[in-house]
Design a protein around this motif. Sequence first.
Motif, short mmCIF file in Angstrom:
data_model
loop_
_atom_site.label_atom_id
_atom_site.label_comp_id
_atom_site.label_asym_id
_atom_site.label_seq_id
_atom_site.Cartn_x
_atom_site.Cartn_y
_atom_site.Cartn_z
N VAL A 16 0.84 -1.20 0.00
CA VAL A 16 0.00 0.00 0.00
C VAL A 16 0.88 1.25 0.00
CG1 VAL A 16 -1.77 1.28 1.27
CG2 VAL A 16 -1.80 -1.22 1.26
N THR A 44 -4.76 6.45 -2.29
CA THR A 44 -4.16 5.24 -1.73
C THR A 44 -4.12 4.18 -2.82
OG1 THR A 44 -5.05 5.76 0.44
CG2 THR A 44 -4.33 3.50 0.09
N VAL A 45 -2.92 3.72 -3.16
CA VAL A 45 -2.72 2.72 -4.21
C VAL A 45 -2.35 1.41 -3.54
CG1 VAL A 45 -1.40 2.12 -6.27
CG2 VAL A 45 -1.94 4.51 -5.80
N THR A 46 -3.08 0.34 -3.87
CA THR A 46 -2.83 -0.98 -3.30
C THR A 46 -2.38 -1.91 -4.41
OG1 THR A 46 -4.60 -0.60 -1.70
CG2 THR A 46 -3.84 -2.85 -1.95
N HIS A 68 -8.97 -8.94 -1.03
CA HIS A 68 -8.16 -7.75 -1.34
C HIS A 68 -8.82 -6.92 -2.44
CE1 HIS A 68 -5.18 -9.32 1.25
NE2 HIS A 68 -4.60 -10.16 0.40
N VAL A 72 -11.11 -2.44 -2.50
CA VAL A 72 -10.66 -1.24 -3.22
C VAL A 72 -11.84 -0.57 -3.92
CG1 VAL A 72 -8.34 -2.17 -3.53
CG2 VAL A 72 -10.04 -2.51 -5.31
N ASP A 73 -11.65 0.71 -4.30
CA ASP A 73 -12.69 1.47 -4.98
C ASP A 73 -12.57 1.42 -6.50
OD1 ASP A 73 -13.88 2.34 -2.58
OD2 ASP A 73 -12.39 3.93 -2.40
N ILE A 75 -9.92 -0.35 -9.96
CA ILE A 75 -8.90 -1.33 -10.33
C ILE A 75 -8.11 -0.81 -11.53
CG2 ILE A 75 -8.47 -3.66 -11.18
CD1 ILE A 75 -11.05 -4.50 -9.75
#
Length: 81
Positions: A16, A44-46, A68, A72-73, A75
């Motif tokens: 992250v 925030t980049v995952t 996972h 996230v919001d 992709i």
Amino acid sequence: LAAAENYPFCTLDPNVAKVPVPDDRFEHLVNVYKPKSVVPAVLTVTDIAGLIRGASTGAGLGNAFLSHISAVDAIFHVVRA
């Protein structure tokens, strides 16, 4: 700094990173409205390990991958050339 490996699933936990999003208008709005708290925008980049053949039968991360992805919001799909 995130680990970079040349084989699948070297790390099971996603990496992250938080990146500030600069906006010249933000400071102006803070000065005009004088809010109680000032919280600038952050992206925030995952980085999540990808799928492999057989993932539907439990190979690789299986359900951990799905949990996972569902957290996230948006992709971004990065493909090697």
